[in-house]
Write an enzyme that holds these catalytic residues in place. Structure first.
Site, PDB file in Angstrom:
ATOM      1  N   HIS A 144       0.877  -1.191   0.000  1.00  0.00           N
ATOM      2  CA  HIS A 144       0.000   0.000   0.000  1.00  0.00           C
ATOM      3  C   HIS A 144       0.909   1.234   0.000  1.00  0.00           C
ATOM      4  O   HIS A 144       1.778   1.358  -0.855  1.00  0.00           O
ATOM      5  CB  HIS A 144      -0.922  -0.116   1.233  1.00  0.00           C
ATOM      6  CG  HIS A 144      -2.073   0.842   1.284  1.00  0.00           C
ATOM      7  ND1 HIS A 144      -2.431   1.665   0.250  1.00  0.00           N
ATOM      8  CD2 HIS A 144      -2.979   1.109   2.287  1.00  0.00           C
ATOM      9  CE1 HIS A 144      -3.491   2.391   0.596  1.00  0.00           C
ATOM     10  NE2 HIS A 144      -3.843   2.077   1.831  1.00  0.00           N
ATOM     11  N   HIS A 178      -2.084  -2.261  -9.706  1.00  0.00           N
ATOM     12  CA  HIS A 178      -3.045  -1.666  -8.785  1.00  0.00           C
ATOM     13  C   HIS A 178      -4.227  -2.603  -8.604  1.00  0.00           C
ATOM     14  O   HIS A 178      -4.634  -3.276  -9.550  1.00  0.00           O
ATOM     15  CB  HIS A 178      -3.529  -0.306  -9.321  1.00  0.00           C
ATOM     16  CG  HIS A 178      -4.120   0.529  -8.253  1.00  0.00           C
ATOM     17  ND1 HIS A 178      -5.440   0.424  -7.875  1.00  0.00           N
ATOM     18  CD2 HIS A 178      -3.554   1.455  -7.436  1.00  0.00           C
ATOM     19  CE1 HIS A 178      -5.661   1.250  -6.882  1.00  0.00           C
ATOM     20  NE2 HIS A 178      -4.538   1.887  -6.588  1.00  0.00           N
ATOM     21  N   ASP A 234       2.735   5.600  -6.641  1.00  0.00           N
ATOM     22  CA  ASP A 234       4.026   5.554  -5.947  1.00  0.00           C
ATOM     23  C   ASP A 234       5.220   5.552  -6.890  1.00  0.00           C
ATOM     24  O   ASP A 234       6.340   5.860  -6.487  1.00  0.00           O
ATOM     25  CB  ASP A 234       4.080   4.312  -5.048  1.00  0.00           C
ATOM     26  CG  ASP A 234       2.962   4.335  -4.038  1.00  0.00           C
ATOM     27  OD1 ASP A 234       2.844   5.341  -3.335  1.00  0.00           O
ATOM     28  OD2 ASP A 234       2.190   3.367  -3.969  1.00  0.00           O
TER      29      ASP A 234
END
Ligand SMILES: CC(C)(COP(=O)(O)OP(=O)(O)OC[C@H]1O[C@@H](n2cnc3c(N)ncnc32)[C@H](O)[C@@H]1OP(=O)(O)O)[C@@H](O)C(=O)NCCC(=O)NCCS
Length: 393
Positions: free
Chosen positions: A224, A263, A320
């Site tokens: 995460h 994802h 990210d």
């Protein structure tokens, strides 16, 4: 009578567990919307504090409301001094995410409205949390380096003040704006793992701080929010690697993951990654650090190629992948990258907590209570017979 739906061992993928009015994702088109506004529109034209207002209240503020809200956030930035005393007792090597998570209940103890259950009181608690999580992260960085935490500057925006508290140097306008945009992009993301953790905790009628502490814990994991720090680790390791496609292939052959790609929801590129990729390019050019954008793009290209060969075209860069080089070029240490995600997501978490507590998107509040199928030892309804340790084989 509750209808039993069997969705075991799916990580709840594809299971709709609640209604929400806060944010929306179109997984196939790569669209993210906060309260009706596309993320790109907000990133280009709004500020993090205005977006926090939007998330908490459901609509954009008028000029007077915005000014009032900004003043409210600025006014509660200072944390009670006992919080710093507690932080000074912690081991200097403690992980910033652990420190942040630990400090949230410590902050709760000084919140005069902790037991208040009105929406207004919860919004005021949210304002204190949004203001103070940033202060705590920056203060920890100074404390662990043997420095005293600095006092906030009321003239500075949320992002600029954070950089001031962190580095002891006022940032230039462009850098402060870039960080503010990063905070906008990370502020909410529907029912991700940490938001679900927050909502699940407060569905028991626990207070907002208990929910936020759970959210920080969930965000810390490398699948995460922790992924941005892992992406930076990968970039630093690959700085002098000549064969990026070979490295990517070998990694996937071993069954390892390329951090920052893939994802649980998006089936295409994450819209936040698109935005951050351009930002990484611009900052790299401005600061003479183009190598991070170039390296990231090489890994992205090789990853997409390799995933395509394996029939996994939906695995593409997520938020990210490019936030890591952006933060690195801003001089942010690797282990503060996930805490920055947390200080932004606090706005979304608090909004979801309020929505959950006050059933703002459904008929009435409900305690989350899924079931599990027992597949362990079973000796019938009478239970197994206990024998003392010395008689066990
Ligand atoms: C985020 C993530 C957990 C979502 O994945 P998911 O939809 O839950 O799906 P799974 O973890 O079950 O992965 C599905 C398949 O794709 C593969 N996969 C997914 N992401 C991958 C990645 N980044 N690198 C390599 N393989 C990946 C898995 O190995 C799995 O392969 P298999 O079916 O052959 O076992 C996953 O993409 C991931 O681990 N990414 C890297 C960590 C990261 O960047 N996290 C931040 C998310 S914002």
């Amino acid at each position: 009578m509750t209808q039993v739906v069997n969705v075991k061992n799916t990580g709840l993928r594809g299971v709709t567990v609640a209604d929400t009015k806060i944010s929306f994702i179109d997984a196939d088109k790569g669209v993210l919307i906060y309260r009706g506004y596309r993320i790109e529109e907000l990133a280009e034209r709004s500020t993090f504090i205005e977006v926090a207002y939007l998330l908490l209240n459901g609509s954009l503020p008028g000029p007077a409301e915005l000014q009032k809200f900004e003043k409210q956030v600025t006014a509660v930035r200072e944390v009670p001094p006992y919080v710093y005393s507690c932080m000074k007792e912690l081991p200097k090597g403690a992980k910033p995410m652990d420190v942040l998570q630990a400090c949230v209940p410590v902050l709760a103890m000084a919140d005069p409205e902790l037991a208040e259950e009105s929406r207004e009181a919860n919004v005021r608690m949210a304002i204190r949390l949004i203001a103070r999580t940033a202060v705590v992260v920056a203060a920890w960085h100074r404390i662990r380096n043997g420095l005293e935490p600095l006092a906030s500057d009321p003239a500075l925006s949320h992002a600029a003040n954070f950089l001031w508290l962190l580095h002891g140097k006022k940032p230039d306008e462009e850098t402060a704006r870039d960080l503010d945009v990063c905070l906008i992009l990370h502020a909410d993301h529907t029912f991700n793992a940490s938001t679900f953790a927050c909502r699940e905790v407060v569905s028991t009628r626990a207070h907002m701080y208990a929910g936020i502490a759970a959210g920080i814990g969930a965000l810390s994991g490398s699948l995460h929010g922790g992924a941005n720090a892992e992406v930076m680790k990968m970039l630093l390791e690959l700085e002098s690697e000549k064969d990026i496609p070979g490295w990517v292939k070998a990694r996937l052959d071993k069954g390892d993951r390329i951090m920052g790609m893939g994802h649980a929801v998006y089936k295409t590129i994450d819209p936040r990654a698109r935005f951050l990729k351009d930002m990484a390019f611009r900052i790299g050019k401005k600061t003479g650090q183009n190598r991070w954008h170039d390296l990231s793009t090489q890994i992205e290209r090789a990853g997409l190629e390799e995933f395509k060969k394996r029939g996994k075209t939906e695995i593409q860069p997520n938020v990210d992948f490019f936030s890591a080089p952006v933060y690195h070029m801003m001089g942010i240490p690797r282990d503060l990258m996930t805490p920055i995600f947390a200080i932004s997501r606090t706005a979304g978490w608090c909004s979801h907590i309020i929505e959950e507590k006050f059933a703002e998107a459904q008929e009435k509040p409900a305690l989350y209570r899924p079931q599990a199928e027992y597949v362990g030892q079973y000796c019938g309804l009478m239970g197994c017979e206990y024998s003392p340790p010395e008689e066990r084989k």
